[in-house]
Write a protein that holds these residues in place. Structure first.
Motif, short mmCIF file in Angstrom:
data_model
loop_
_atom_site.label_atom_id
_atom_site.label_comp_id
_atom_site.label_asym_id
_atom_site.label_seq_id
_atom_site.Cartn_x
_atom_site.Cartn_y
_atom_site.Cartn_z
N GLU A 41 0.77 -1.20 -0.12
CA GLU A 41 -0.08 -0.10 -0.08
C GLU A 41 0.73 1.41 -0.03
OE1 GLU A 41 -4.05 -2.21 2.40
OE2 GLU A 41 -2.21 -0.96 3.53
N ILE A 42 1.89 1.27 0.73
CA ILE A 42 3.05 2.41 0.55
C ILE A 42 3.32 2.50 -0.75
CG2 ILE A 42 5.21 3.12 1.34
CD1 ILE A 42 3.40 3.34 3.62
N MET A 43 3.58 1.52 -1.41
CA MET A 43 4.36 1.61 -2.68
C MET A 43 3.31 2.21 -3.82
SD MET A 43 7.30 0.74 -3.29
CE MET A 43 7.10 0.57 -5.20
N GLN A 44 2.02 1.74 -3.32
CA GLN A 44 0.73 2.36 -4.31
C GLN A 44 0.71 3.85 -3.83
OE1 GLN A 44 -3.12 0.72 -5.06
NE2 GLN A 44 -2.31 -1.30 -4.09
N GLY A 45 0.69 4.13 -2.71
CA GLY A 45 0.45 5.70 -2.54
C GLY A 45 1.48 6.57 -2.54
N PHE A 46 2.67 6.08 -2.69
CA PHE A 46 3.69 6.90 -2.62
C PHE A 46 4.84 6.75 -3.66
CE2 PHE A 46 2.25 6.87 1.60
CZ PHE A 46 2.25 8.18 2.00
N LYS A 47 4.04 6.02 -4.88
CA LYS A 47 4.71 5.75 -5.99
C LYS A 47 5.73 6.83 -6.76
CE LYS A 47 3.87 3.69 -10.47
NZ LYS A 47 2.68 3.20 -11.40
N ASP A 48 5.17 7.99 -6.58
CA ASP A 48 5.78 9.34 -7.42
C ASP A 48 6.53 10.08 -6.56
OD1 ASP A 48 4.78 8.20 -9.88
OD2 ASP A 48 2.91 9.30 -9.49
N VAL A 49 6.71 9.94 -5.15
CA VAL A 49 7.37 10.83 -4.30
C VAL A 49 8.80 10.40 -4.21
CG1 VAL A 49 5.25 10.83 -2.57
CG2 VAL A 49 7.20 9.30 -2.09
N PRO A 50 9.61 11.38 -3.91
CA PRO A 50 11.27 11.36 -3.85
C PRO A 50 11.56 10.20 -2.93
CG PRO A 50 10.53 13.46 -3.60
CD PRO A 50 9.20 12.88 -3.56
N SER A 51 12.45 9.26 -3.22
CA SER A 51 12.80 8.17 -2.56
C SER A 51 14.38 8.14 -2.27
CB SER A 51 12.60 6.84 -3.25
OG SER A 51 13.22 6.78 -4.42
N TYR A 52 14.89 7.58 -1.31
CA TYR A 52 16.17 7.41 -1.14
C TYR A 52 16.53 6.15 -0.31
CZ TYR A 52 20.68 8.25 1.60
OH TYR A 52 22.11 8.20 1.91
N GLU A 53 17.64 5.44 -0.91
CA GLU A 53 18.09 4.15 -0.49
C GLU A 53 19.06 4.28 0.71
OE1 GLU A 53 19.83 -0.06 -2.24
OE2 GLU A 53 18.60 1.22 -3.80
N GLN A 54 18.57 3.75 1.71
CA GLN A 54 19.29 3.66 2.95
C GLN A 54 20.05 2.32 3.03
OE1 GLN A 54 20.36 6.20 5.22
NE2 GLN A 54 21.53 4.60 6.38
N LYS A 55 21.38 2.58 3.24
CA LYS A 55 22.17 1.02 3.32
C LYS A 55 22.41 0.93 4.66
CE LYS A 55 23.73 1.50 -1.53
NZ LYS A 55 24.90 1.44 -2.10
N ASP A 56 22.81 1.74 5.55
CA ASP A 56 23.22 1.29 7.00
C ASP A 56 22.11 0.99 7.71
OD1 ASP A 56 25.82 2.36 6.24
OD2 ASP A 56 25.30 4.50 7.08
N GLU A 57 22.34 0.08 8.55
CA GLU A 57 21.26 -0.75 9.60
C GLU A 57 20.58 0.60 10.38
OE1 GLU A 57 19.59 -3.59 9.93
OE2 GLU A 57 20.52 -3.83 7.93
N ASN A 58 21.24 1.17 11.01
CA ASN A 58 20.98 2.25 12.09
C ASN A 58 21.59 3.74 11.51
OD1 ASN A 58 19.41 0.32 13.81
ND2 ASN A 58 21.48 -0.34 14.43
N VAL A 59 20.76 4.66 11.71
CA VAL A 59 21.03 5.91 11.03
C VAL A 59 20.33 6.90 11.87
CG1 VAL A 59 19.54 6.23 9.20
CG2 VAL A 59 21.73 7.46 9.20
N SER A 60 21.09 7.94 12.17
CA SER A 60 20.65 9.06 13.16
C SER A 60 19.71 9.82 12.35
CB SER A 60 21.55 10.11 13.68
OG SER A 60 22.03 10.85 12.60
N LEU A 61 18.36 10.19 12.72
CA LEU A 61 17.42 11.10 11.93
C LEU A 61 18.09 12.21 11.50
CD1 LEU A 61 14.54 11.46 11.02
CD2 LEU A 61 14.12 12.33 13.18
N VAL A 62 18.93 13.19 12.21
CA VAL A 62 19.76 14.15 11.70
C VAL A 62 20.58 13.88 10.46
CG1 VAL A 62 21.27 16.11 11.90
CG2 VAL A 62 19.57 15.47 13.64
N ASP A 63 21.30 12.78 10.28
CA ASP A 63 21.97 12.22 9.17
C ASP A 63 21.05 12.04 7.93
OD1 ASP A 63 24.15 12.86 10.29
OD2 ASP A 63 24.85 10.80 11.05
N LEU A 64 19.90 11.23 8.46
CA LEU A 64 19.13 10.80 7.03
C LEU A 64 18.54 11.95 6.84
CD1 LEU A 64 17.69 8.58 5.74
CD2 LEU A 64 16.10 8.36 7.55
#
Length: 418
Positions: A334-357
């Motif tokens: 449902e996320i993929m349907q609803g947010f198909k056209d929004v900007p995306s970012y691939e996060q590779k690290d397991e845990n990341v601070s919200l500020v850095d993200l």
């Protein structure tokens, strides 16, 4: 309501070859009626729907629909509405498209009972005709002057038209003649651009069938929008019936975003709601437009028809979640349907601070701004505000381990993929 009167009330009839004759025929007997589509792609779009929904109305009034998918004519290309030659497709591509389109048409018609729909492919009979038979048995009956008078051909004479596309109208006429002979088909319906092809079919039936043979043609108006823009188009392109090309959520959103000036017309054209139901919705548009009852009814009817009840409920759920901002209960699909056209970012690290993200995903332009955004309550993770500048994302923030949805402000979403 009587079928033809209902079609007239809905504004669906554009042209008829013999209005009185067809009316008498429909009052006297149940007939077979056909409508066709060429498989130029592996999916139909909503611009194809109106003729087939009209064919379905004939079935609901006791007539038998013949649904034709043009495996042969799709190899040639209809010159209607084209300024230049079509790019020819391989037999394999066209037959693949045929199988895909057949599945979509199966959702519209009832194939059971006395007047159950019949689905045919004109490749089955056209491919068996050799060139000499085509020229002697069919080409001999259609004069060059007659063909040159057709708008679809006349409009191409200056820019050029190949003999291949020139003969398209005869191929479609052969379909009508074949269905008349083998299925007692007495009526062809199609879009307004098909008038020339339909009347060529009637001409061939008149010359090839026994004296007194009678068939009819009916065309449907081009669907337009009140603001002059093209119906069935969005910023991302055509609205397809294939859920992989246009998701059920996007399909639902197209209809629910219909303008007040168009919604009653579309209810008449595309839904099977009764005159009384549509008139009640028309009244709602006039007296309480903010409730958008007509748009909701249109979106629900169309999404249910093409994608089914489950997909409709999913589309409603996604719409409600996006409106409220509460997206944490949505599934990954449902996320993929609803947010198909929004900007995306691939996060590779397991845990990341919200500020850095926020900085890495270009949601906030700098760490200083990211900290301000968090402190000010402008950042939400999966619909929930986060005000802790030391927040570190964990598995609990991943929807089905696949996505995290970050919102900055009221509307700026970014989809984080893992």
């Amino acid at each position: 309501m009587e079928l033809l009167k209902d079609l007239e009330w809905r504004g669906i009839i554009y042209q008829q070859t013999d209005e009185e004759g067809l009316k008498e025929l429909l009052e006297k007997e149940s007939i077979s009626v056909y409508c066709g589509v060429d498989p130029t792609a592996d999916s139909m779009h909503i611009g194809h729907l109106l003729p087939f929904l009209t064919l379905r109305r004939f079935q609901m009034h006791g007539h038998r629909p013949i649904v034709l998918v043009g495996g042969a004519t799709g190899l040639i290309g209809d010159p209607s509405g084209k300024k230049e030659e079509r790019q020819l497709q391989t037999v394999e591509t066209v037959q693949h498209n045929v199988s895909c389109i057949k599945k979509q048409l199966e959702t519209i018609f009832n194939f059971e009972g006395e007047n159950g729909a019949i689905m045919v492919n004109n490749y089955d009979w056209t491919s068996k005709i050799d060139i000499v038979t085509f020229l002697r048995d069919y080409g001999k009956h259609i004069g060059i002057n007659y063909m040159l008078a057709k708008d679809t051909i006349a409009s191409r004479l200056e820019t050029g038209i190949s003999f291949t596309e020139f003969t398209y109208t005869i191929l479609q006429a052969m379909d009508f003649n074949y269905l008349y002979e083998h299925h007692n088909c007495k009526l062809q319906i199609g879009g307004s651009d098909q008038w020339g092809n339909i009347t060529t079919g009637l001409e061939l039936i008149r010359k090839m069938q026994p004296e007194g043979a009678k068939a009819y043609g009916l065309t449907i108006p081009l669907v337009t929008k009140a603001d002059g823009t093209k119906f069935g188009k969005t910023e991302s392109g055509a609205v397809w019936l294939d859920p992989e090309k246009t998701s059920p959520y996007e399909f639902y959103q197209f209809w629910i975003n219909t303008a007040d000036a168009d919604v009653v017309k579309y209810l008449k054209f595309f839904t099977f709601l009764s005159k009384e139901e549509i008139e009640a919705l028309e009244q709602s548009v006039e007296t309480e437009p903010h409730l958008r009852k007509a748009q909701k009814a249109l979106a629900e009817e169309m999404t249910r028809l093409i994608h089914g009840e489950e997909a409709l409920q999913q589309a409603i759920k996604i719409s409600a979640a996006l409106f409220s901002g509460d997206v944490k209960n949505l599934t990954a699909s449902e996320i993929m349907q609803g947010f198909k056209d929004v900007p995306s970012y691939e996060q590779k690290d397991e845990n990341v601070s919200l500020v850095d993200l926020l900085v890495n995903a270009k949601i906030s332009p700098s760490k200083r701004q990211a900290r301000e955004d968090i402190t000010n309550g402008a950042i939400s993770i999966n619909g929930e505000k986060v005000t802790d500048v030391g927040y570190v994302l964990s598995d609990a923030d991943k929807i089905e381990g696949k996505f995290t949805l970050i919102r900055r402000g009221k509307k700026k979403y970014t989809l984080i993929k893992y």
